[in-house]
Design an enzyme around this catalytic site. Structure first.
Site, PDB file in Angstrom:
ATOM      1  N   GLY A   1       0.733  -8.449  54.417  1.00 26.84           N
ATOM      2  CA  GLY A   1       1.552  -8.122  53.328  1.00 26.84           C
ATOM      3  C   GLY A   1       0.907  -7.639  52.089  1.00 26.84           C
ATOM      4  O   GLY A   1       1.477  -7.205  51.269  1.00 26.84           O
TER       5      GLY A   1
ATOM      6  N   HIS B   1       7.579  -5.484  38.064  1.00 25.78           N
ATOM      7  CA  HIS B   1       7.134  -6.879  38.874  1.00 25.78           C
ATOM      8  C   HIS B   1       6.748  -7.917  37.769  1.00 25.78           C
ATOM      9  O   HIS B   1       6.637  -7.525  36.707  1.00 25.78           O
ATOM     10  CB  HIS B   1       5.979  -6.375  39.633  1.00 25.78           C
ATOM     11  CG  HIS B   1       6.647  -5.586  40.921  1.00 25.78           C
ATOM     12  ND1 HIS B   1       7.053  -4.480  40.905  1.00 25.78           N
ATOM     13  CD2 HIS B   1       6.896  -6.158  42.076  1.00 25.78           C
ATOM     14  CE1 HIS B   1       7.210  -4.263  42.325  1.00 25.78           C
ATOM     15  NE2 HIS B   1       7.310  -5.312  43.049  1.00 25.78           N
TER      16      HIS B   1
ATOM     17  N   LYS C   1       1.174  -9.506  39.003  1.00 23.87           N
ATOM     18  CA  LYS C   1       0.644  -8.672  40.054  1.00 23.87           C
ATOM     19  C   LYS C   1      -0.468  -7.627  39.757  1.00 23.87           C
ATOM     20  O   LYS C   1      -0.584  -7.214  38.516  1.00 23.87           O
ATOM     21  CB  LYS C   1       2.111  -7.703  40.218  1.00 23.87           C
ATOM     22  CG  LYS C   1       1.949  -6.676  41.433  1.00 23.87           C
ATOM     23  CD  LYS C   1       3.198  -6.005  41.820  1.00 23.87           C
ATOM     24  CE  LYS C   1       3.020  -5.069  42.878  1.00 23.87           C
ATOM     25  NZ  LYS C   1       2.232  -5.585  43.826  1.00 23.87           N
TER      26      LYS C   1
ATOM     27  N   GLY D   1       2.954  -0.961  46.114  1.00 23.76           N
ATOM     28  CA  GLY D   1       3.083  -0.529  47.356  1.00 23.76           C
ATOM     29  C   GLY D   1       4.366   0.179  47.836  1.00 23.76           C
ATOM     30  O   GLY D   1       4.364   0.919  48.347  1.00 23.76           O
ATOM     31  N   THR D   2       5.384  -0.822  47.242  1.00 20.81           N
ATOM     32  CA  THR D   2       6.678  -0.230  47.836  1.00 20.81           C
ATOM     33  C   THR D   2       7.193   1.036  46.916  1.00 20.81           C
ATOM     34  O   THR D   2       7.773   2.061  47.664  1.00 20.81           O
ATOM     35  CB  THR D   2       7.788  -1.434  47.363  1.00 20.81           C
ATOM     36  OG1 THR D   2       7.432  -2.714  48.048  1.00 20.81           O
ATOM     37  CG2 THR D   2       9.228  -0.965  47.640  1.00 20.81           C
TER      38      THR D   2
HETATM   39  P1  NAP Z   1      -0.659 -14.856  44.583  1.00 24.02           P
HETATM   40  O1  NAP Z   1       0.452 -15.823  44.264  1.00 24.02           O
HETATM   41  O2  NAP Z   1      -1.645 -14.557  43.638  1.00 24.02           O
HETATM   42  O3  NAP Z   1      -1.327 -15.497  45.839  1.00 24.02           O
HETATM   43  C1  NAP Z   1      -2.434 -14.936  46.326  1.00 24.02           C
HETATM   44  C2  NAP Z   1      -3.240 -16.158  47.425  1.00 24.02           C
HETATM   45  O4  NAP Z   1      -4.303 -15.486  48.201  1.00 24.02           O
HETATM   46  C3  NAP Z   1      -3.583 -17.150  46.807  1.00 24.02           C
HETATM   47  O5  NAP Z   1      -3.289 -18.697  47.497  1.00 24.02           O
HETATM   48  C4  NAP Z   1      -4.914 -17.087  46.606  1.00 24.02           C
HETATM   49  O6  NAP Z   1      -5.675 -18.518  46.419  1.00 24.02           O
HETATM   50  C5  NAP Z   1      -5.348 -16.357  47.881  1.00 24.02           C
HETATM   51  N1  NAP Z   1      -6.587 -15.846  48.027  1.00 24.02           N
HETATM   52  C6  NAP Z   1      -7.434 -15.096  47.250  1.00 24.02           C
HETATM   53  N2  NAP Z   1      -8.241 -14.473  47.670  1.00 24.02           N
HETATM   54  C7  NAP Z   1      -8.545 -14.955  49.013  1.00 24.02           C
HETATM   55  C8  NAP Z   1      -9.439 -14.607  49.966  1.00 24.02           C
HETATM   56  N3  NAP Z   1     -10.374 -13.944  49.739  1.00 24.02           N
HETATM   57  N4  NAP Z   1      -8.965 -15.069  51.230  1.00 24.02           N
HETATM   58  C9  NAP Z   1      -7.799 -15.959  51.296  1.00 24.02           C
HETATM   59  N5  NAP Z   1      -7.092 -16.305  50.360  1.00 24.02           N
HETATM   60  C10 NAP Z   1      -7.197 -15.724  49.213  1.00 24.02           C
HETATM   61  O7  NAP Z   1      -0.107 -13.340  45.287  1.00 24.02           O
HETATM   62  P2  NAP Z   1       1.324 -13.400  46.069  1.00 24.02           P
HETATM   63  O8  NAP Z   1       2.621 -12.995  45.278  1.00 24.02           O
HETATM   64  O9  NAP Z   1       1.512 -14.609  47.001  1.00 24.02           O
HETATM   65  O10 NAP Z   1       1.192 -11.873  46.566  1.00 24.02           O
HETATM   66  C11 NAP Z   1      -0.192 -11.452  47.429  1.00 24.02           C
HETATM   67  C12 NAP Z   1      -0.049 -10.276  47.905  1.00 24.02           C
HETATM   68  O11 NAP Z   1       1.195  -9.776  48.666  1.00 24.02           O
HETATM   69  C13 NAP Z   1       0.001  -8.971  46.902  1.00 24.02           C
HETATM   70  O12 NAP Z   1      -0.879  -8.184  47.239  1.00 24.02           O
HETATM   71  C14 NAP Z   1       1.327  -8.748  46.751  1.00 24.02           C
HETATM   72  O13 NAP Z   1       1.337  -7.340  45.873  1.00 24.02           O
HETATM   73  C15 NAP Z   1       1.725  -8.559  48.188  1.00 24.02           C
HETATM   74  N6  NAP Z   1       3.321  -8.897  48.324  1.00 24.02           N
HETATM   75  C16 NAP Z   1       3.691  -8.087  49.387  1.00 24.02           C
HETATM   76  C17 NAP Z   1       4.893  -8.320  49.548  1.00 24.02           C
HETATM   77  C18 NAP Z   1       5.477  -7.608  50.955  1.00 24.02           C
HETATM   78  O14 NAP Z   1       6.818  -7.779  51.316  1.00 24.02           O
HETATM   79  N7  NAP Z   1       4.699  -6.873  51.794  1.00 24.02           N
HETATM   80  C19 NAP Z   1       5.880  -9.007  48.906  1.00 24.02           C
HETATM   81  C20 NAP Z   1       5.276  -9.582  47.891  1.00 24.02           C
HETATM   82  C21 NAP Z   1       4.063  -9.658  47.548  1.00 24.02           C
HETATM   83  P3  NAP Z   1      -5.650 -19.305  45.193  1.00 24.02           P
HETATM   84  O15 NAP Z   1      -4.193 -19.709  45.070  1.00 24.02           O
HETATM   85  O16 NAP Z   1      -6.493 -20.539  45.334  1.00 24.02           O
HETATM   86  O17 NAP Z   1      -5.907 -18.528  44.026  1.00 24.02           O
END
Ligand code: NAP
Length: 245
Positions: A77, A137, A141, A147-148
């Protein structure tokens, strides 16, 4: 089914909740955040049937390749890595891996893409309308535009001859604002799950299509649906392969 969650932030936790709520004897065998990155190994991934990856743009590709090495399908995602999609597809083929990627896993947003595809085809012969995209957003972010929003722009440009590239609106660069450019405005506000607005504007009226996420649950449910579907599959898939429209 056994899941590995790579990324345990806002989305990782929402996905965990969906898996718990659906509870069909499912198990989450691995949860990776930045504080336990050392546990992200091929050996640990092999304990799962499928991995779900929601991390950050600079981490996603290494994580995808590690899943290929471990021989488990991965649902991704994370956004803003698609400029390397060809390289990832090649690695997937070489390693006989399984990859499902989507800039947005919500069913509603995929309906929004479909409506925009049809609307752009109609508007192709109505040059009195200009079209623009706005996305809003949360302030954490990392990427802009979303991306959407980029996928929405691609869908529109596929059907509208007068738009040849998208540009991120920049008040300091009016040159970007040409008739051939599809402008995307990105706004960041506290605690909002995500809004996308497509506006067609003429001198006499305006047509808008809006998708507004109420919670992250819609993205999480779509990602878990894709993960269940990916078990045992090889190759590269997107939402159009999962949904029937
Ligand atoms: P977030 O709250 O910042 O969470 C990111 C997570 O990844 C955190 O747990 C972080 O750890 C961890 N992380 C950072 N570096 C890493 C690595 N090298 N290997 C493994 N884990 C790592 O972000 P989010 O809102 O969950 O969004 C994450 C991504 O999904 C973004 O790119 C966002 O744009 C995307 N997204 C996509 C959709 C979709 O439907 N495709 C929907 C929503 C979001 P820590 O907590 O310890 O910092």
């Amino acid at each position: 089914m056994k899941f590995a969650l790579i990324g345990y932030g806002k989305m990782g936790k929402a996905i965990e909740q969906v898996i718990v709520d659906q509870s069909k004897g499912d198990e989450i065998v691995l949860r990776i955040g930045e504080d336990n990155l050392h546990e992200l190994t091929a050996a640990n991934l092999r304990k799962a049937d499928v991995a779900i990856e929601f991390t950050r743009p600079d981490a996603a590709i290494d994580n995808i390749f590690l899943c290929f090495e471990a021989g488990i399908p991965v649902v991704v995602g994370t956004t803003a890595w698609l400029e390397r999609l060809d390289e990832v597809k090649k690695e997937c083929a070489d390693q006989k891996g399984g990859l499902f990627y989507a800039p947005n896993f919500s069913i509603g947003v995929n309906i929004f893409f479909e409506i925009n595809r049809k609307l752009a085809a109609i508007m192709n012969s109505q040059p009195q309308y200009d079209v623009a995209i706005e996305e809003i957003h949360h302030i954490e972010k990392l990427d802009a535009p979303s991306g959407t929003a980029i996928r929405t722009a691609e869908v529109i440009m596929d059907h509208m001859n007068r738009k040849s590239k998208w540009v991120l609106a920049n008040p300091f660069d009016s040159a970007a604002d040409s008739a051939k450019s599809l402008l995307i405005t990105a706004k960041r506000e506290p605690h909002v799950p995500g809004t996308h607005v497509v506006t067609y504007s003429s001198s006499v009226d305006e047509i808008q299509v809006i998708h507004q996420a109420k919670t992250r649950r819609g993205f999480a449910e779509g990602a878990v649906m894709a993960a269940r579907w990916m078990v045992g599959r090889k190759g590269v898939y997107e939402m159009k392969d999962l949904l029937s429209f």
